[in-house]
Structure formats: structure tokens, C-alpha cells
Write an enzyme that holds these catalytic residues in place. Structure first.
Site, mmCIF file in Angstrom:
data_model
loop_
_atom_site.group_PDB
_atom_site.id
_atom_site.type_symbol
_atom_site.label_atom_id
_atom_site.label_comp_id
_atom_site.label_asym_id
_atom_site.label_seq_id
_atom_site.Cartn_x
_atom_site.Cartn_y
_atom_site.Cartn_z
ATOM 1 N N LYS A 23 -6.748 -33.875 18.526
ATOM 2 C CA LYS A 23 -6.064 -35.024 19.045
ATOM 3 C C LYS A 23 -6.881 -35.289 20.210
ATOM 4 C CE LYS A 23 -2.655 -34.412 22.200
ATOM 5 N NZ LYS A 23 -2.653 -35.197 23.232
ATOM 6 N N ASN A 24 -7.219 -34.213 21.261
ATOM 7 C CA ASN A 24 -7.961 -34.589 22.553
ATOM 8 C C ASN A 24 -9.477 -34.963 22.348
ATOM 9 O OD1 ASN A 24 -5.465 -34.527 23.498
ATOM 10 N ND2 ASN A 24 -5.678 -32.509 24.409
ATOM 11 N N CYS A 117 4.584 -38.484 33.542
ATOM 12 C CA CYS A 117 5.390 -37.934 32.188
ATOM 13 C C CYS A 117 6.065 -36.751 32.570
ATOM 14 C CB CYS A 117 4.472 -37.811 31.020
ATOM 15 S SG CYS A 117 2.953 -36.622 31.504
ATOM 16 N N ARG A 122 0.549 -37.238 37.173
ATOM 17 C CA ARG A 122 -0.519 -37.885 36.287
ATOM 18 C C ARG A 122 -1.397 -39.150 36.896
ATOM 19 N NH1 ARG A 122 0.221 -35.862 30.995
ATOM 20 N NH2 ARG A 122 -2.075 -36.059 30.705
ATOM 21 N N ILE A 124 -4.092 -41.333 38.420
ATOM 22 C CA ILE A 124 -5.442 -41.702 38.167
ATOM 23 C C ILE A 124 -6.497 -41.901 39.196
ATOM 24 C CG2 ILE A 124 -5.010 -42.735 35.677
ATOM 25 C CD1 ILE A 124 -5.249 -45.226 36.891
ATOM 26 N N ASP A 310 -2.442 -26.640 27.722
ATOM 27 C CA ASP A 310 -1.889 -27.112 26.667
ATOM 28 C C ASP A 310 -1.441 -25.785 25.696
ATOM 29 O OD1 ASP A 310 -4.138 -29.994 26.364
ATOM 30 O OD2 ASP A 310 -2.537 -29.554 27.681
ATOM 31 N N ILE A 332 -2.450 -26.213 36.506
ATOM 32 C CA ILE A 332 -2.845 -27.781 36.287
ATOM 33 C C ILE A 332 -1.958 -28.705 36.319
ATOM 34 C CG2 ILE A 332 -4.099 -29.051 34.333
ATOM 35 C CD1 ILE A 332 -5.569 -26.655 35.100
ATOM 36 N N ARG A 402 3.751 -36.507 18.085
ATOM 37 C CA ARG A 402 2.658 -37.290 18.778
ATOM 38 C C ARG A 402 1.156 -36.523 18.605
ATOM 39 N NH1 ARG A 402 3.650 -36.792 23.898
ATOM 40 N NH2 ARG A 402 1.186 -37.462 24.197
HETATM 41 C C1 EPZ Z 1 -6.257 -34.237 29.266
HETATM 42 O O1 EPZ Z 1 -5.414 -34.787 30.150
HETATM 43 C C2 EPZ Z 1 -5.556 -33.660 27.979
HETATM 44 N N1 EPZ Z 1 -5.397 -35.009 27.352
HETATM 45 C C3 EPZ Z 1 -4.269 -32.955 28.174
HETATM 46 O O2 EPZ Z 1 -3.804 -32.688 26.986
HETATM 47 C C4 EPZ Z 1 -4.756 -31.769 28.930
HETATM 48 O O3 EPZ Z 1 -3.477 -30.728 29.203
HETATM 49 C C5 EPZ Z 1 -5.550 -32.123 30.298
HETATM 50 O O4 EPZ Z 1 -6.900 -32.754 29.955
HETATM 51 C C6 EPZ Z 1 -6.085 -30.792 30.809
HETATM 52 O O5 EPZ Z 1 -6.814 -29.996 30.010
HETATM 53 C C7 EPZ Z 1 -6.254 -35.531 26.642
HETATM 54 O O6 EPZ Z 1 -7.468 -35.190 26.484
HETATM 55 C C8 EPZ Z 1 -5.748 -36.781 25.974
HETATM 56 P P1 EPZ Z 1 -7.030 -34.003 33.720
HETATM 57 P P2 EPZ Z 1 -6.184 -35.416 31.314
HETATM 58 O O7 EPZ Z 1 -7.243 -35.435 34.079
HETATM 59 O O8 EPZ Z 1 -7.202 -35.989 31.246
HETATM 60 C C9 EPZ Z 1 -4.665 -34.211 37.897
HETATM 61 C C10 EPZ Z 1 -1.972 -32.227 25.500
HETATM 62 O O9 EPZ Z 1 -0.766 -31.674 25.496
HETATM 63 N N2 EPZ Z 1 -5.387 -35.429 38.080
HETATM 64 O O10 EPZ Z 1 -7.739 -32.875 33.451
HETATM 65 O O11 EPZ Z 1 -4.943 -36.388 31.967
HETATM 66 C C11 EPZ Z 1 -3.738 -34.444 36.676
HETATM 67 O O12 EPZ Z 1 -2.295 -34.601 37.465
HETATM 68 C C12 EPZ Z 1 -2.312 -33.102 26.650
HETATM 69 O O13 EPZ Z 1 -2.776 -32.725 24.507
HETATM 70 C C13 EPZ Z 1 -5.354 -36.089 39.222
HETATM 71 O O14 EPZ Z 1 -4.892 -35.720 40.336
HETATM 72 O O15 EPZ Z 1 -5.889 -34.102 32.394
HETATM 73 C C14 EPZ Z 1 -3.646 -32.830 36.360
HETATM 74 O O16 EPZ Z 1 -2.617 -32.129 37.387
HETATM 75 C C15 EPZ Z 1 -1.486 -32.941 27.912
HETATM 76 N N3 EPZ Z 1 -5.772 -37.296 39.187
HETATM 77 C C16 EPZ Z 1 -4.878 -32.323 36.534
HETATM 78 O O17 EPZ Z 1 -5.770 -33.204 37.331
HETATM 79 C C17 EPZ Z 1 -6.703 -37.858 38.319
HETATM 80 O O18 EPZ Z 1 -7.203 -39.186 38.421
HETATM 81 C C18 EPZ Z 1 -5.847 -32.317 35.297
HETATM 82 O O19 EPZ Z 1 -5.410 -33.612 34.767
HETATM 83 C C19 EPZ Z 1 -6.760 -37.351 37.126
HETATM 84 C C20 EPZ Z 1 -6.150 -35.813 36.872
#
Ligand code: EPZ
Length: 436
Positions: A23-24, A117, A122, A124, A310, A332, A402
Site C-alpha cells: 500500500k505504502n 487522524c 499528522r 505537513i 505500522d 513515531i 483501506r
Molecule cells: C508514512 O506516513 C506511511 N504512510 C505511514 O503508514 C507510516 O506509519 C509512516 O510513514 C511512518 O513510517 C504512507 O506511506 C502512505 P511520516 P507519513 O511523515 O509519511 C511527523 C499505515 O498504517 N511529521 O514519516 O505521514 C508525523 O506527525 C500508515 O500504513 C511531522 O511532524 O509519515 C509523525 O509523527 C500510517 N511533519 C512522524 O513525523 C511533517 O511534515 C512520521 O511521519 C511530516 C511528518
């Protein structure tokens, strides 16, 4: 009408399962089809809710899509819009990837801030900061974010190795005429998959899988002729781990095909600490336990190659059946213990405080009525139900659908007693929350 899983626990899962495409990987790769007009055949693409949501977004931008078995064909030559509709943005957080691919394609993008969520806020900010470092202009109006201007490229550094920000900025940097170096990147295997796809579309990207990625700008040539390419997605290491934990929790034995051990080393190490026997050969893994499970000790979720967040909820379920005390620290996401109370309702002995949860193994859990509140937390409840005594109903399985294709069919193929039932109930919608 909402769907539930109805599970009869206590049956050891046995047999063979072929792991599906990730998925990811599918989500960033599908977004990346926008970077350059072309016809893309993407094989081993999971038929799951998030992929269908991404497909809807691509169509809203002017792309065409069709499916041939597990292959989705995306024709992005007709992409003419640069704005992702608000209604589709709230469907799924990964729509944020379209920012990078639209910038690569047409030099501008506007999206709506993806909501928080069930597992965390989350934000950006790392995405936005990276785009600013690349030279783009960012404008905001309430929840809407515009991004345009020239990409000057150069060296940029992420404040945190965010998976999504790494992927988004890899695509945005293609808009530049010069080259870009992104430092402090995430190193997940899915990022290597995105690099592989971008190369198949004719772009020059190097270094994915390390903490530094090099992107050759393709700015001026952005309007070059369209391309045809085919790409096979990486296998889903999280799906594989989820099924393996279901096998271990029920005291079963199974062989998993299409999964390379090297992309899930930390999870397999945990299983071995619990007393599981793991035999692997190339891209096949066999797993079973001769005796009962014992606690793996302390588990801390970390960016790859650490223990994946995850897999944390599913591991919490598994540790309910493991002898001794287990500590899980979720580093995380700030609220990824939604499954804890439902496990306690089934008889689990779990205390949590902040990032830490302490699980004391118990002899058995008792099936009961539970609710999935997010994707991986829902999967955790399915694992608990399969290993518990009696019947478990898991409501709100749309969260689970999902991210897992045909979970019921896959578990039944291993002998699990699980079926989908329908029930007249309203779907809860928490304002401002997008799917995780
Ligand atoms: C990806 O999400 C995955 N989703 C997530 O999988 C996975 O848990 C996550 O990476 C960590 O491995 C997809 O790839 C579609 P991050 P992402 O940006 O990119 C913080 C699942 O269950 N952060 O690495 O959103 C964030 O809040 C899903 O399959 C900021 O603070 O994860 C989190 O605490 C859930 N600012 C941490 O970093 C930002 O701009 C990691 O987030 C971005 C992230």
C-alpha cells in the site's frame, strides 16, 4: 449499512500465503504517474480503499485509469488540472503527494491541508519547509495551500526523516532545471520503490534507501513526449508481518511467498526473541512456534530499519499471548494506542502511560464486540479475535479495508474462521480527521 468481521477464535492458522504489493508503495507511485504524461502499467497493485481514493484523485485531475486483474493502468497524458478537490483530500492523507507530482508536471499545485487522524496530528510542516527550501512560493488561505514558482534546487535538509516528505520532495525537485540533494531522508524500502518507478518514467533519481537522495531536475523537458512504462510494486512488509503475527498468535505454521526477509529484519528479530522459528529462502519465509510465545522484551518504534510503527498495534495483540512483561514505546505517532482498551475488554493486561505501554501476557483472551478505530489498530483486533476463545465481532472494518485487500479471504485461506457481516449502523465521521 456497515460491515463487521465475525471471528471464531482458537483455530491455528496453517498453510501458504502470497504477500501482495505494498500500500505504502502504491500510493506515492500512483501520485508519481502525474509527474510526466504517459501510460503506466503498475503491477501487483493492491485493490484497497486508499488506492481507490488515489485513483479518484488522479481521475479528477484528468487522468484515465483501468484495471486488468492486479494491474492498474494509469494514462496521465490528459492531466490538465493542478488543484486537488477538497472532498477528495479529506479522504486520505496521502493525497499530499500530489503536491510534488503536480509541481513536477506543471510547476504549480494547490491542495487542502490533510486533516489529522486517529493516530496523530499528522502536520505537513516538513513538506512545506522542504518546498520553501527548494525555492517554491507557498500561499495559504485557511485550509487551502498553493505552491508555485521556480524550483532552484540545491541542497535541502529535512528536520526529521519523514517518509511522505521525502517522497513528496523527490517528486517536486523534478520541476527544477538544476539538481537537488535531499539530506536526512527517510530510508524505507517504499522510497526505493518510488525511485525505481521514477526511473522507469525516464527521470534520474539516485540514493533512495540511504539518508541522501539526488534528483536531476527535468524542468524544461517537463513537456517532453509521453512515455509508456510498466512497473512491479514492492511487496507489502506490513501485510506480511500482520499475517505472520496472526499465525504466531494462534500457534499455527505458515509459508509466506513474495516477501524478502531483508526488508523486515527487525520484525523477524522480534519474532525470534519470542521463540518463533523462522526459515527463509530467497523471497520465501516459513514461520511457526514449537512451544508458547515469550515476551520480546522492549520494543521501540523507529524509522526504518527500526521496528515499524505500522506493526506496533498488531505486536501489542501478539504480546498479550506472550509469557512475561513486554514494553512497547511508540516514538513515531502521538496517539497510536487506540486498540489498547479493546484488548483490555477482551481480558488483556495492559497499562499505558504516554508513549509507553506495558503488556503482561495472559493465558487467553475472551472474544467480544469491538470496534476498529484505525487501520493497524483494526488489524490488531482481528489478530486478537483469531487467538481468543469464542466469538469476536470487529465493527467499522472500512478502516481495515483501506489497507488490506481481502483480509477475510486471506485469513480463511489459512484456515481462519472469519466472515464479513453487514449491519444497519451510521458511519462515525470525526470532523477534520482524514484517514491515516
Ligand atoms: C508514512 O506516513 C506511511 N504512510 C505511514 O503508514 C507510516 O506509519 C509512516 O510513514 C511512518 O513510517 C504512507 O506511506 C502512505 P511520516 P507519513 O511523515 O509519511 C511527523 C499505515 O498504517 N511529521 O514519516 O505521514 C508525523 O506527525 C500508515 O500504513 C511531522 O511532524 O509519515 C509523525 O509523527 C500510517 N511533519 C512522524 O513525523 C511533517 O511534515 C512520521 O511521519 C511530516 C511528518
Amino acid at each position: 449499512m456497515l460491515e463487521n468481521y465475525c471471528i471464531e477464535g482458537g483455530v491455528p492458522l496453517r498453510g501458504e500465503y502470497r504477500v501482495r504489493g505494498a500500500k505504502n508503495s502504491a500510493l506515492p507511485v500512483l501520485a508519481a504517474t502525474v509527474c510526466r504524461g504517459g501510460v503506466y502499467e503498475i503491477y501487483d497493485c493492491p485493490r484497497i480503499g486508499d488506492v481507490f481514493s488515489m485513483e479518484e484523485i488522479l481521475i479528477s485531475l484528468g487522468a484515465k485509469t483501468r484495471w486488468e486483474e492486479d494491474c492498474i493502468i494509469v494514462d496521465s497524458r490528459g492531466v490538465s488540472k493542478s488543484q486537488v478537490p477538497e472532498s477528495l483530500m479529506s479522504e486520505m492523507r496521502s493525497s499530499v503527494f500530489l503536491m510534488g507530482s503536480l509541481l513536477a508536471r506543471c510547476g504549480e499545485a494547490s491542495i487542502y491541508r490533510p486533516g489529522g487522524c486517529n493516530i496523530g496530528k499528522r502536520p505537513i510542516d516538513i513538506h512545506i519547509d522542504g518546498l520553501t527550501q527548494l525555492g517554491f512560493e507557498i500561499e495559504r488561505e485557511e485550509e487551502k495551500i498553493w505552491c508555485k514558482g521556480l524550483c532552484r534546487g540545491g541542497k535541502i535538509t529535512l528536520a526529521y526523516p519523514s517518509v511522505g516528505a521525502t517522497e513528496n520532495l523527490m517528486m517536486a525537485a523534478l520541476a527544477g532545471d538544476g539538481d537537488t540533494i535531499i539530506e536526512n531522508c527517510a530510508t524505507e524500502p517504499e522510497i526505493c520503490d518510488l525511485q525505481g518507478f521514477l526511473r522507469s518514467a525516464g527521470f534520474q533519481v539516485f540514493g533512495a534507501g540511504s539518508d541522501t537522495v539526488f534528483i536531476k531536475g527535468a524542468g524544461k523537458k517537463r513537456d517532453r513526449n509521453s512515455i509508456e512504462s510498466m512497473y512491479f510494486l514492492l511487496e507489502d512488509r506490513i501485510e506480511a508481518a500482520t499475517y505472520m503475527m496472526a499465525v504466531l498468535a494462534t500457534g499455527g505454521r505458515a509459508v509466506f511467498r513474495n516477501i524478502r526477509p531483508e526488508i523486515m529484519k527487525e520484525v523477524l528479530r522480534c519474532f525470534e526473541r519470542m521463540g518463533a522459528t523462522i526459515r527463509n529462502f530467497e523471497n520465501t519465509i516459513e514461520i511457526y512456534t514449537a512451544a508458547g510465545l515469550k515476551s520480546p522484551g522492549i520494543i521501540v518504534t523507529q524509522p526504518y530499519p527500526g521496528f515499524p510503527t505500522d506493526c506496533q498495534p498488531q505486536m501489542m495483540s501478539l504480546c498479550c499471548f506472550a509469557k512475561g512483561l513486554t514494553t512497547i514505546r511508540e516514538e513515531i505517532f502521538e496517539s497510536r494506542f487506540s486498540h489498547k482498551n479493546h484488548l483490555i475488554k477482551m481480558g488483556a493486561d495492559i497499562e499505558s502511560c504516554g508513549k509507553n505501554a506495558i503488556i503482561k501476557g495472559v493465558k487467553s483472551l475472551k472474544g467480544c464486540r469491538t470496534q476498529a478505530q484505525d487501520l493497524r489498530g483494526g488489524a490488531a483486533l482481528v489478530i486478537a479475535g483469531l487467538a481468543a476463545e469464542g466469538q469476536t465481532t470487529v465493527e467499522n472494518i472500512y478502516h481495515i479495508q483501506r489497507g488490506y485487500e481481502d483480509l477475510e479471504k486471506g485469513l480463511r485461506s489459512l484456515g481462519g474462521f472469519i466472515e464479513t457481516t453487514k449491519e444497519e449502523r451510521k458511519k462515525e465521521k470525526v470532523q477534520g480527521q482524514s484517514a491515516d
